[in-house]
Motif scaffolding. Structure first.
Motif, PDB file in Angstrom:
ATOM      1  N   VAL A   8      69.847  -9.737  84.585  1.00 52.22           N
ATOM      2  CA  VAL A   8      69.656  -8.311  83.367  1.00 52.22           C
ATOM      3  C   VAL A   8      68.996  -7.614  84.874  1.00 52.22           C
ATOM      4  CG1 VAL A   8      69.404  -6.411  82.541  1.00 52.22           C
ATOM      5  CG2 VAL A   8      70.610  -8.618  81.451  1.00 52.22           C
ATOM      6  N   LEU A   9      67.519  -7.975  85.141  1.00 52.71           N
ATOM      7  CA  LEU A   9      66.244  -7.457  85.534  1.00 52.71           C
ATOM      8  C   LEU A   9      66.724  -7.467  87.162  1.00 52.71           C
ATOM      9  CD1 LEU A   9      63.665  -6.134  85.447  1.00 52.71           C
ATOM     10  CD2 LEU A   9      62.478  -8.521  85.833  1.00 52.71           C
ATOM     11  N   SER A  10      67.447  -8.064  87.261  1.00 51.31           N
ATOM     12  CA  SER A  10      67.993  -8.275  89.343  1.00 51.31           C
ATOM     13  C   SER A  10      68.656  -6.805  89.265  1.00 51.31           C
ATOM     14  CB  SER A  10      68.631  -9.428  89.580  1.00 51.31           C
ATOM     15  OG  SER A  10      69.682  -9.484  88.817  1.00 51.31           O
ATOM     16  N   ARG A  11      69.217  -6.250  88.025  1.00 49.55           N
ATOM     17  CA  ARG A  11      70.450  -5.388  88.515  1.00 49.55           C
ATOM     18  C   ARG A  11      69.750  -3.819  88.104  1.00 49.55           C
ATOM     19  NH1 ARG A  11      74.956  -7.360  84.760  1.00 49.55           N
ATOM     20  NH2 ARG A  11      74.817  -9.933  85.044  1.00 49.55           N
ATOM     21  N   VAL A  12      68.393  -4.129  87.571  1.00 44.59           N
ATOM     22  CA  VAL A  12      67.918  -2.500  86.843  1.00 44.59           C
ATOM     23  C   VAL A  12      66.980  -1.720  87.797  1.00 44.59           C
ATOM     24  CG1 VAL A  12      65.634  -1.711  86.062  1.00 44.59           C
ATOM     25  CG2 VAL A  12      66.716  -3.459  85.163  1.00 44.59           C
ATOM     26  N   VAL A  13      67.956  -0.177  87.711  1.00 44.45           N
ATOM     27  CA  VAL A  13      67.678   0.835  89.715  1.00 44.45           C
ATOM     28  C   VAL A  13      66.538   1.873  88.181  1.00 44.45           C
ATOM     29  CG1 VAL A  13      67.813   2.730  90.475  1.00 44.45           C
ATOM     30  CG2 VAL A  13      69.309   0.867  90.231  1.00 44.45           C
ATOM     31  N   ASP A  14      64.930   1.706  88.425  1.00 49.96           N
ATOM     32  CA  ASP A  14      63.713   2.487  87.581  1.00 49.96           C
ATOM     33  C   ASP A  14      64.373   3.855  87.831  1.00 49.96           C
ATOM     34  OD1 ASP A  14      61.813   3.118  86.583  1.00 49.96           O
ATOM     35  OD2 ASP A  14      60.644   1.920  86.943  1.00 49.96           O
ATOM     36  N   ALA A  15      64.165   5.116  87.247  1.00 48.53           N
ATOM     37  CA  ALA A  15      64.428   6.550  87.973  1.00 48.53           C
ATOM     38  C   ALA A  15      63.441   6.656  87.076  1.00 48.53           C
ATOM     39  CB  ALA A  15      65.600   6.799  86.848  1.00 48.53           C
ATOM     40  N   GLY A  16      61.718   6.566  86.847  1.00 51.52           N
ATOM     41  CA  GLY A  16      60.936   7.084  86.215  1.00 51.52           C
ATOM     42  C   GLY A  16      61.463   8.192  85.528  1.00 51.52           C
ATOM     43  N   GLY A  17      60.722   8.936  85.220  1.00 58.67           N
ATOM     44  CA  GLY A  17      60.683   9.546  83.778  1.00 58.67           C
ATOM     45  C   GLY A  17      61.991  10.437  83.813  1.00 58.67           C
ATOM     46  N   ALA A  18      62.412  10.545  85.178  1.00 50.80           N
ATOM     47  CA  ALA A  18      63.588  11.163  85.495  1.00 50.80           C
ATOM     48  C   ALA A  18      63.810  12.870  84.579  1.00 50.80           C
ATOM     49  CB  ALA A  18      65.023   9.995  84.246  1.00 50.80           C
ATOM     50  N   GLY A  19      64.130  12.801  83.184  1.00 52.14           N
ATOM     51  CA  GLY A  19      64.932  14.253  82.952  1.00 52.14           C
ATOM     52  C   GLY A  19      65.982  15.165  83.343  1.00 52.14           C
ATOM     53  N   PRO A  20      65.303  16.707  84.080  1.00 49.34           N
ATOM     54  CA  PRO A  20      67.137  16.695  84.366  1.00 49.34           C
ATOM     55  C   PRO A  20      67.901  16.140  85.389  1.00 49.34           C
ATOM     56  CG  PRO A  20      64.723  18.480  83.430  1.00 49.34           C
ATOM     57  CD  PRO A  20      64.304  16.919  83.797  1.00 49.34           C
ATOM     58  N   ALA A  21      66.347  15.354  86.276  1.00 47.69           N
ATOM     59  CA  ALA A  21      67.166  14.259  87.537  1.00 47.69           C
ATOM     60  C   ALA A  21      67.971  13.600  87.452  1.00 47.69           C
ATOM     61  CB  ALA A  21      65.960  14.030  88.262  1.00 47.69           C
ATOM     62  N   LEU A  22      68.242  12.713  85.773  1.00 47.73           N
ATOM     63  CA  LEU A  22      68.256  12.446  85.341  1.00 47.73           C
ATOM     64  C   LEU A  22      70.007  11.564  86.203  1.00 47.73           C
ATOM     65  CD1 LEU A  22      68.310   8.877  83.757  1.00 47.73           C
ATOM     66  CD2 LEU A  22      69.351  10.226  81.669  1.00 47.73           C
ATOM     67  N   ASP A  23      70.448  12.352  86.015  1.00 44.48           N
ATOM     68  CA  ASP A  23      72.520  12.417  86.120  1.00 44.48           C
ATOM     69  C   ASP A  23      72.483  11.892  88.250  1.00 44.48           C
ATOM     70  OD1 ASP A  23      73.434  13.007  83.572  1.00 44.48           O
ATOM     71  OD2 ASP A  23      73.668  15.075  84.326  1.00 44.48           O
ATOM     72  N   GLU A  24      71.684  13.003  88.387  1.00 46.17           N
ATOM     73  CA  GLU A  24      71.090  12.792  90.639  1.00 46.17           C
ATOM     74  C   GLU A  24      71.181  11.237  89.906  1.00 46.17           C
ATOM     75  OE1 GLU A  24      68.741  15.408  92.292  1.00 46.17           O
ATOM     76  OE2 GLU A  24      69.810  17.052  91.288  1.00 46.17           O
ATOM     77  N   GLU A  25      70.171  10.649  89.785  1.00 45.32           N
ATOM     78  CA  GLU A  25      69.738   9.017  90.042  1.00 45.32           C
ATOM     79  C   GLU A  25      70.601   8.453  89.445  1.00 45.32           C
ATOM     80  OE1 GLU A  25      67.109   8.191  91.117  1.00 45.32           O
ATOM     81  OE2 GLU A  25      65.124   9.670  91.140  1.00 45.32           O
ATOM     82  N   ILE A  26      71.841   8.470  88.078  1.00 48.25           N
ATOM     83  CA  ILE A  26      72.380   7.967  88.052  1.00 48.25           C
ATOM     84  C   ILE A  26      73.836   7.626  89.206  1.00 48.25           C
ATOM     85  CG2 ILE A  26      74.792   7.395  86.606  1.00 48.25           C
ATOM     86  CD1 ILE A  26      72.816   8.748  84.007  1.00 48.25           C
ATOM     87  N   THR A  27      73.974   9.691  89.339  1.00 52.97           N
ATOM     88  CA  THR A  27      74.511   8.913  90.918  1.00 52.97           C
ATOM     89  C   THR A  27      74.213   8.455  92.050  1.00 52.97           C
ATOM     90  OG1 THR A  27      75.718  10.853  90.142  1.00 52.97           O
ATOM     91  CG2 THR A  27      75.955  10.226  92.260  1.00 52.97           C
ATOM     92  N   ARG A  28      73.452   8.488  91.994  1.00 52.18           N
ATOM     93  CA  ARG A  28      72.510   7.806  93.680  1.00 52.18           C
ATOM     94  C   ARG A  28      72.945   6.116  93.635  1.00 52.18           C
ATOM     95  NH1 ARG A  28      68.387   9.830  93.204  1.00 52.18           N
ATOM     96  NH2 ARG A  28      68.413  11.426  94.492  1.00 52.18           N
ATOM     97  N   ALA A  29      72.711   5.883  92.451  1.00 51.99           N
ATOM     98  CA  ALA A  29      72.712   4.609  92.423  1.00 51.99           C
ATOM     99  C   ALA A  29      73.693   3.349  91.774  1.00 51.99           C
ATOM    100  CB  ALA A  29      71.393   4.426  90.299  1.00 51.99           C
ATOM    101  N   VAL A  30      74.357   4.249  91.319  1.00 49.99           N
ATOM    102  CA  VAL A  30      76.335   3.896  91.727  1.00 49.99           C
ATOM    103  C   VAL A  30      76.511   3.890  92.754  1.00 49.99           C
ATOM    104  CG1 VAL A  30      78.266   4.585  91.019  1.00 49.99           C
ATOM    105  CG2 VAL A  30      77.020   4.860  88.798  1.00 49.99           C
ATOM    106  N   GLU A  31      76.541   5.182  93.959  1.00 48.56           N
ATOM    107  CA  GLU A  31      77.332   5.226  95.370  1.00 48.56           C
ATOM    108  C   GLU A  31      76.758   4.093  96.283  1.00 48.56           C
ATOM    109  OE1 GLU A  31      79.258   7.029  96.388  1.00 48.56           O
ATOM    110  OE2 GLU A  31      79.837   7.950  94.081  1.00 48.56           O
TER     111      GLU A  31
END
Length: 362
Positions: free
Chosen positions: A218-241
């Motif tokens: 599971v750890l090998s799949r982790v993307v650390d998005a930091g505190g994220a907050g309002p930028a979380l959706d962008e981090e998710i999209t970037r990781a998925v792409e």
């Protein structure tokens, strides 16, 4: 991507109408704009000889969606006066279109859905966290992880040194206990939804503590998005792409290796259609070229597909019909439970920009 969800669509004999309509709402008068867009497609269907009852069935779906005030791309497939499949996709269509043909024009639908990636988002703090799982099919589930221990969660800053050290150790132990519970929930959720990515956001100490408790797979799949907050959706999209691009690159590499070294792959329309007729195709590779006018010949059954009408007649098909190659290939693939990989133009070196990984070789 899995295309077996299209099987019911192919149970309806053609011809069939395929419509892609822009339902985005940028202004207050959007419903009227959408009506005008539909009228243009309505005319195209009529000019192609679509029966009035079939056009009316599509119009009812358009009207219903228009009143729902949803936004995106409406894809509708209809035949014999009935809608057999409809879907509202996020974003704008690459092109609005209306087509009446022997087979449904599903490639724009699949291209807009994209290669599915299952992912998990965990937002954590020192008390617990919230986990959201999104499966490859788009199903979403949220899990709230509540703390086993909630005091103390902060270290003391001043006071008796012995008492301060004791409370600090106690706070760290509470963090560890709560982080272990969150990590356990993440591991279970990853198994449940088959997550390819784990996006971790929230308190920095909590993120570190959770990662220390995660299993290596599971750890090998982790993307650390930091505190994220309002930028979380962008981090998710970037990781998925990024994961989607890695997945496609890996599959193309596997195809090239099998084609050149091991023989468990075929290329070109002749080889691919032959393999589809035998049910050999595990994974079909198509370049996404909306302008392509290449055609194939098909019969009533899903696997009745060939590069010429004569070839199908030799196989016992009395009245072959001609349609777009991608429509015929995807139908055959859905009928044999194969996977589809849609690639950007110039991604595949194979003949005809078409290839397949095989389940077995002759």
């Amino acid at each position: 991507m899995d295309v077996t969800f299209l099987k019911s669509l192919y149970d309806t004999p053609g011809p069939i109408a395929s419509v892609y309509l822009d339902m985005r709402r940028a202004t207050e008068d959007a419903p009227k704009v959408i009506e005008l867009r539909w009228r243009a497609l309505h005319r195209e269907l009529a000019e192609q000889g679509t029966p009035a009852a079939t056009v009316e069935a599509i119009e009812r779906i358009v009207a219903e969606e228009n009143t729902q005030r949803e936004s995106g791309t409406l894809a509708v497939f209809a035949a014999d006066g009935e809608v057999v499949h409809s879907d509202l996709l996020p974003g704008q269509p690459r092109a609005e279109l209306a087509r009446y043909a022997p087979l449904p024009h599903v490639k724009p639908l699949l291209a807009q859905r994209g290669q599915p990636i299952a992912y998990l988002v965990a937002t954590v703090d020192r008390l617990g966290g919230e986990i959201t799982c999104v499966s490859r099919g788009g199903d979403r589930r949220t899990i709230a992880v509540k703390p086993d221990e909630d005091f103390p969660v902060r270290k003391t800053k001043a006071g008796d040194m012995f008492r301060q050290d004791k409370q600090q150790r106690a706070a760290e132990e509470v963090w560890r206990i709560n982080a272990k519970k969150v990590a356990h929930a993440i591991v279970g959720a990853v198994d449940d939804c088959g997550a390819d990515i784990v996006v971790l956001a929230g308190d920095v100490r909590a993120r570190t503590a959770v990662q220390e408790e995660l299993s290596e797979p599971v750890l090998s799949r982790v993307v650390d998005a930091g505190g994220a907050g309002p930028a979380l959706d962008e981090e998710i999209t970037r990781a998925v792409e990024l994961k989607r691009a890695e997945h496609l690159t890996s599959l193309v590499g596997r195809f090239d290796e099998q084609l050149t070294k091991h023989g468990r792959a075929v290329e070109g329309l002749e080889g691919v259609t032959d393999a589809l007729r035998k049910g050999q195709v595990a994974c079909l590779f198509l370049e996404d070229r909306p302008e392509s006018s290449i055609t194939l010949w098909t019969g009533p059954q899903a696997t009745e597909v060939a590069t010429s009408a004569d070839r199908l007649r030799e196989l016992g098909v009395a009245d072959p019909v001609e349609d777009l190659a991608d429509a015929a290939l995807i139908r055959a693939l859905a009928g044999t439970d194969g996977e589809l990989v849609l690639l950007p133009p110039e991604s595949l070196r194979a003949e005809s920009r078409t290839g397949a990984l095989l389940r077995y070789v002759d």
